[in-house]
Motif scaffolding. Structure first.
Motif, PDB file in Angstrom:
ATOM      1  N   UNK A 652       4.105   4.284   7.939  1.00  0.00           N
ATOM      2  CA  UNK A 652       2.881   4.865   7.394  1.00  0.00           C
ATOM      3  C   UNK A 652       2.640   4.229   6.034  1.00  0.00           C
ATOM      4  N   UNK A 653       1.644   3.365   5.965  1.00  0.00           N
ATOM      5  CA  UNK A 653       1.368   2.633   4.737  1.00  0.00           C
ATOM      6  C   UNK A 653      -0.080   2.171   4.748  1.00  0.00           C
ATOM      7  N   UNK A 654      -0.613   1.950   3.560  1.00  0.00           N
ATOM      8  CA  UNK A 654      -1.944   1.405   3.440  1.00  0.00           C
ATOM      9  C   UNK A 654      -1.954  -0.112   3.454  1.00  0.00           C
ATOM     10  N   UNK A 655      -0.794  -0.718   3.499  1.00  0.00           N
ATOM     11  CA  UNK A 655      -0.675  -2.176   3.470  1.00  0.00           C
ATOM     12  C   UNK A 655      -0.901  -2.758   4.872  1.00  0.00           C
ATOM     13  N   UNK A 656      -1.089  -4.071   4.931  1.00  0.00           N
ATOM     14  CA  UNK A 656      -1.245  -4.754   6.211  1.00  0.00           C
ATOM     15  C   UNK A 656       0.083  -4.754   6.957  1.00  0.00           C
ATOM     16  N   UNK A 657       0.050  -4.410   8.256  1.00  0.00           N
ATOM     17  CA  UNK A 657       1.261  -4.308   9.070  1.00  0.00           C
ATOM     18  C   UNK A 657       1.105  -5.190  10.302  1.00  0.00           C
ATOM     19  N   UNK A 658       2.147  -5.975  10.610  1.00  0.00           N
ATOM     20  CA  UNK A 658       2.123  -6.828  11.795  1.00  0.00           C
ATOM     21  C   UNK A 658       3.483  -6.776  12.473  1.00  0.00           C
ATOM     22  N   UNK A 659       3.536  -6.691  13.811  1.00  0.00           N
ATOM     23  CA  UNK A 659       4.831  -6.689  14.508  1.00  0.00           C
ATOM     24  C   UNK A 659       5.528  -8.031  14.341  1.00  0.00           C
ATOM     25  N   UNK A 660       6.850  -7.982  14.289  1.00  0.00           N
ATOM     26  CA  UNK A 660       7.668  -9.190  14.199  1.00  0.00           C
ATOM     27  C   UNK A 660       8.083  -9.572  15.614  1.00  0.00           C
ATOM     28  N   UNK A 661       7.676 -10.720  16.057  1.00  0.00           N
ATOM     29  CA  UNK A 661       7.897 -11.163  17.431  1.00  0.00           C
ATOM     30  C   UNK A 661       9.369 -11.102  17.816  1.00  0.00           C
ATOM     31  N   UNK A 662       9.625 -10.542  19.000  1.00  0.00           N
ATOM     32  CA  UNK A 662      10.986 -10.494  19.525  1.00  0.00           C
ATOM     33  C   UNK A 662      11.834  -9.372  18.991  1.00  0.00           C
ATOM     34  N   UNK A 663      11.251  -8.511  18.162  1.00  0.00           N
ATOM     35  CA  UNK A 663      11.990  -7.388  17.594  1.00  0.00           C
ATOM     36  C   UNK A 663      11.138  -6.123  17.705  1.00  0.00           C
ATOM     37  N   UNK A 664      11.742  -4.995  17.362  1.00  0.00           N
ATOM     38  CA  UNK A 664      10.991  -3.737  17.272  1.00  0.00           C
ATOM     39  C   UNK A 664      10.588  -3.451  15.833  1.00  0.00           C
ATOM     40  N   UNK A 665      10.688  -4.474  14.976  1.00  0.00           N
ATOM     41  CA  UNK A 665      10.416  -4.311  13.556  1.00  0.00           C
ATOM     42  C   UNK A 665       9.004  -4.786  13.200  1.00  0.00           C
ATOM     43  N   UNK A 666       8.600  -4.475  11.958  1.00  0.00           N
ATOM     44  CA  UNK A 666       7.257  -4.807  11.493  1.00  0.00           C
ATOM     45  C   UNK A 666       7.325  -5.457  10.113  1.00  0.00           C
ATOM     46  N   UNK A 667       6.427  -6.385   9.885  1.00  0.00           N
ATOM     47  CA  UNK A 667       6.276  -6.995   8.564  1.00  0.00           C
ATOM     48  C   UNK A 667       5.156  -6.272   7.827  1.00  0.00           C
ATOM     49  N   UNK A 668       5.439  -5.835   6.606  1.00  0.00           N
ATOM     50  CA  UNK A 668       4.485  -5.081   5.798  1.00  0.00           C
ATOM     51  C   UNK A 668       4.114  -5.921   4.582  1.00  0.00           C
ATOM     52  N   UNK A 669       2.828  -6.154   4.380  1.00  0.00           N
ATOM     53  CA  UNK A 669       2.354  -7.006   3.283  1.00  0.00           C
ATOM     54  C   UNK A 669       1.526  -6.172   2.319  1.00  0.00           C
ATOM     55  N   UNK A 670       2.085  -5.906   1.143  1.00  0.00           N
ATOM     56  CA  UNK A 670       1.398  -5.133   0.099  1.00  0.00           C
ATOM     57  C   UNK A 670       0.950  -6.014  -1.057  1.00  0.00           C
ATOM     58  N   UNK A 671       0.873  -7.300  -0.839  1.00  0.00           N
ATOM     59  CA  UNK A 671       0.469  -8.226  -1.897  1.00  0.00           C
ATOM     60  C   UNK A 671      -0.937  -7.897  -2.381  1.00  0.00           C
ATOM     61  N   UNK A 672      -1.142  -8.021  -3.682  1.00  0.00           N
ATOM     62  CA  UNK A 672      -2.454  -7.803  -4.271  1.00  0.00           C
ATOM     63  C   UNK A 672      -2.708  -6.400  -4.769  1.00  0.00           C
ATOM     64  N   UNK A 673      -1.851  -5.440  -4.387  1.00  0.00           N
ATOM     65  CA  UNK A 673      -2.050  -4.072  -4.837  1.00  0.00           C
ATOM     66  C   UNK A 673      -1.709  -3.913  -6.330  1.00  0.00           C
ATOM     67  N   UNK A 674      -2.343  -2.932  -6.949  1.00  0.00           N
ATOM     68  CA  UNK A 674      -2.012  -2.553  -8.315  1.00  0.00           C
ATOM     69  C   UNK A 674      -0.567  -2.057  -8.353  1.00  0.00           C
TER      70      UNK A 674
END
Length: 788
Positions: A652-674
């Protein structure tokens, strides 16, 4: 109290009622009042008369002439503003964010800070008392009594302070014994929420070479929140002995005890966004506890009662600190040696949207920290163009970590996979045990050389070597009822090696780093100076109490260009600072699932972040009895590269979320936030008028306002974690009797009853729901002080 607000150029704007520091520790306030902040005590006609002397650079100097970013808060400001604990500093320092995470004190400066709640992580702004680094921030909050001043240093202090000072340092400086003086004071106060306090100190001379100073305080205040949390109930005592047989040698022995009790810090409901599970919710009374909402949403979503009861919130913290300081004149310089020992026992339970306890559920064992340190340094005599300080620092802490997180009856299907053949009918809990050992040593030196009149080059270096060992580190998932229940199998379905461990947290981490400071200062006139410095800071890495990778060391490089000035015969003080801070691997804490699928408070790294801006401090003496202050800061603090991995489940996040191929994990990108807890704009303004009477008495009346823009209070960046701007209005009146025999302070804080959210945590089960910490509502109070 003469000046009302102060700010030291650089980002932390400080507004307050600011009396003079130009008199002895136990004497009554002089009729001439004082200005604060950048450090000048203002006489009746000039702001420039009577600088405040600070020791932030390990030597005595005027803060108005020190080439550093520093705010200074006098002992009288602390008293008159009703400050009784460290979190109260937020009332008078709008640029400093001080909040609580459970029983831990959290300090943020220009985005630098870590919302730590576990003993496996350390703050980015170091906490120090009389030059001694405080091992556990839980023992810091009850030391706001019988102080000479508080110093807030902004920016990396990697040369002279070193350990975990990448973002700055907060120093408490106690009033010290004085030879040949029999003096003291007795003080009592009342305030809103059934608050009362008593404080006393006495300085006793014993012959010509020995003096004893004893001080203590008792504070009682009910909680601001609907469940009785955010109270203040503590007792503290301090004893010091000074032995000075000659001008070439002095020895000061120092002992302190404090107990912090009551319910402790609490959390409130602030859910303005409808994305929260169950819908938006902002109570009409902002000081409403979050837990009834959490319980209701558990029942709505999971049709079960999590059995969270904030009536069980408590804290029972005991700390003992002893240290000594020996100063020896070596002829060419002064040798200072400071050995210290600290012991802190922490028993507490808090409810940041879920129950967290600092004890082991099965054994009842608390967290216990034992830390020893020694610093030895040699400084010049101050009689030549060369000034220097060289020294050595050693720190050794042993900590037994015991803690429990209660997951609630809904947890079996949420936190771990279903475990065939093992029914779980009670509420689940996660218990943690670990033996931590931290050792750190450093060699340091800093020097300044005056090439020609007024122009000085500055240089410094520090080498730090630090290791962290976690032994017997385990996490156990168990049914909370009965207490004798064995650990459940791990998320892999396999039992631990001894049938009790879910997984092993043991680890060894080692970091070493060289930090430096370089720059120059130029004193154009006795009233005007400018400086430029480049400095670096370092904060060691560590292992979270979770099955996630260890986090990396945090480093910071700060560029500062500043100028400190007095004009018109000292009637106008004007300070300006430009700053640019570059973070690498900035450490942040948030709620996330670990590799085993359990929700944890973890510390991760933001790869790059930048804090840059400008700070202005103006203070003018309009007449002999009128002072006007204005300060403002703009800080553009943003994450440049903040990418992290979420395990097992989409977070649960306001950042961009993308699944990581081949895993059950996710990459979360919060770059640019205050950056968290770092508003773009903050500042303060104030006015003080002094009424003088023929018999020598005087009254100081003041009003001041502080402002901060919108900011994020959590690194999850969910909509509910973004807080709007606020403005606070405070006022105060002080009467000082003829000869300063006694004084009476009346204060009113947050006159408009504004809700100021200053921190918080995301609920680990109901992802869109956050529990916020909040400042005090409207508070009225007063104190009377008798001096002898």
């Amino acid at each position: 109290m003469n000046a009302l607000s102060f700010s030291l150029l650089g980002g932390i704007a400080v507004s307050a009622m600011m009396p003079s520091l130009a008199y002895a520790a136990d004497a009554a306030p002089a009729p001439a009042s004082a200005s604060a902040g950048n450090a000048d005590a203002a006489a009746t006609q000039s702001i420039s008369d009577g600088d405040i002397v600070v020791t932030a650079q390990r030597r005595s100097e005027s803060s108005q002439k020190a080439p550093i970013s520093i705010d200074v808060i006098s002992r009288d400001t602390l008293r008159e503003a009703g400050i009784s604990q460290a979190t109260d500093l937020s009332k008078i320092t709008p640029g400093v964010q001080v909040a609580m995470g459970g029983s831990a004190t959290q300090v943020f400066v220009r985005g630098a800070g870590t919302p730590t709640t576990t003993p496996l992580s350390d703050p980015s702004v170091s906490l120090n008392i009389d030059g001694v680094y405080i091992a556990r921030s839980q023992s810091f909050n009850g030391n706001m009594f019988d102080l000479e001043r508080v110093e807030v240093l902004k920016g990396p202090q990697g040369t002279l302070y070193g350990r975990n000072s990448s973002g700055g340092a907060l120093n408490l400086v106690a009033a010290t014994p004085k030879l040949g003086q029999l003096a003291g004071y007795v003080q009592a106060g009342l305030q809103s929420y059934a608050g009362y306090n008593g404080e006393a100190a006495v300085n006793i001379p014993v012959g010509d070479t020995l003096a004893i100073r004893a001080a203590g305080e008792i504070v009682r205040r009910d909680g601001y929140l609907s469940d009785g949390t955010n109270d203040d109930k503590h007792e503290s005592a301090r004893l010091q002995v000074l032995y000075k047989p000659s001008s070439d040698f002095s020895l000061r022995l120092w002992g302190n005890y404090q107990h912090i009790g009551g319910k402790g810090p609490g959390y409130v409901a602030y859910e303005p966004s409808a994305t929260t599970p169950g819908g938006a919710y902002v109570p009409s009374n902002p000081w409403t506890s979050v837990m009834p909402l959490v319980n209701q949403r558990f029942q709505t979503i999971f049709h079960t009662n999590p059995d969270f009861d904030t009536a069980q919130a408590y804290q029972d913290i005991n700390s003992w600190n002893v240290h000594a300081q020996a100063d020896v004149n070596l002829g060419f310089g002064t040798l200072t040696v400071i050995p210290a020992y600290q012991r802190v026992t922490i028993r507490a339970a808090s409810f940041p949207g879920i129950e967290y306890s600092t004890t082991n559920y099965q054994t009842g064992a608390p967290q216990v920290s034992k830390a020893g340190s020694i610093e030895a340094r040699i400084s010049d005599k101050g009689d030549s163009r060369l000034t220097y300080t060289v020294g050595f620092f050693y720190y050794d802490e042993k900590l037994s970590n015991n803690s429990t997180v209660y997951l609630g009856a809904a947890a079996p299907g949420v936190f771990v996979p279903n475990i065939p053949g093992i029914p779980v009918t009670g509420a689940l809990a996660l218990t943690y045990t670990a033996d931590l050992s931290t050792k750190s040593y450093a060699g340091f030196g800093q020097a300044g050389y005056e090439l020609f009149d007024g122009f000085k080059l500055i240089g410094g270096v520090r080498y730090t070597n630090e290791s962290h060992d976690v032994a017997n580190g385990t996490q156990c998932l168990l049914a909370a009822y009965p207490a004798s229940s064995p650990c459940l199998p791990s998320a892999t379905g396999l039992p631990g090696p001894d049938g009790q461990k879910v997984y092993d947290l043991s680890s060894h981490l080692h970091d070493s780093r060289v930090n430096y400071k370089a720059g120059a200062e130029y004193q154009f006139t006795p009233q005007n100076m400018a400086y430029f410095t480049v400095s670096t800071g370092f904060k060691s890495g560590g292992q979270p109490v979770a099955a996630v990778p260890a986090y990396l060391p945090e480093t910071l490089t700060a560029y500062t260009l500043g100028s400190k000035n007095r004009f018109f015969g000292g009637k106008l003080l004007a300070n300006l600072e430009l700053f640019w801070w570059d973070f690498t691997n900035k450490q942040e804490s948030l709620q996330a699932l670990d590799a085993y699928g359990t929700s944890q408070s973890v510390t991760i790294n933001a790869g790059k972040a930048t804090s840059k801006g400008v700070s202005l401090d103006l203070r003018g003496k309009l007449t002999a009895n009128d002072t006007l202050t204005l300060n403002a800061e703009y800080d553009h603090a943003r994450y440049g590269n903040f990418v992290w991995t979420a395990y097992a489940k989409r977070p649960s996040t306001g950042c961009a979320v993308a699944p990581i191929t081949g895993t059950s994990n996710f990459s979360v990108d919060c770059s640019g936030y205050q950056m968290m807890r770092s508003p773009d704009w903050s500042g303060s303004a104030g006015y003080t008028h002094t009424f003088e009477f023929a018999d020598g008495a005087h009254v100081d009346a003041n009003v001041n306002a502080t402002y901060a823009g919108s900011r994020w209070i959590q690194a999850s960046f969910i909509p509910n974690a973004q807080i709007g701007s606020y403005a606070l209005l405070n006022a105060g009146v002080t009467y000082v009797a003829p000869g300063g025999k006694y004084s009476v302070d009346l204060f009113a804080q947050n006159l408009t009853n504004k809700a100021v959210y200053n921190g918080g945590d995301q609920n680990p089960i109901l992802g869109g729901l956050s529990a916020a910490t909040i400042g005090a509502p409207r508070v009225l109070g007063g104190r009377i002080r008798f001096n002898f």
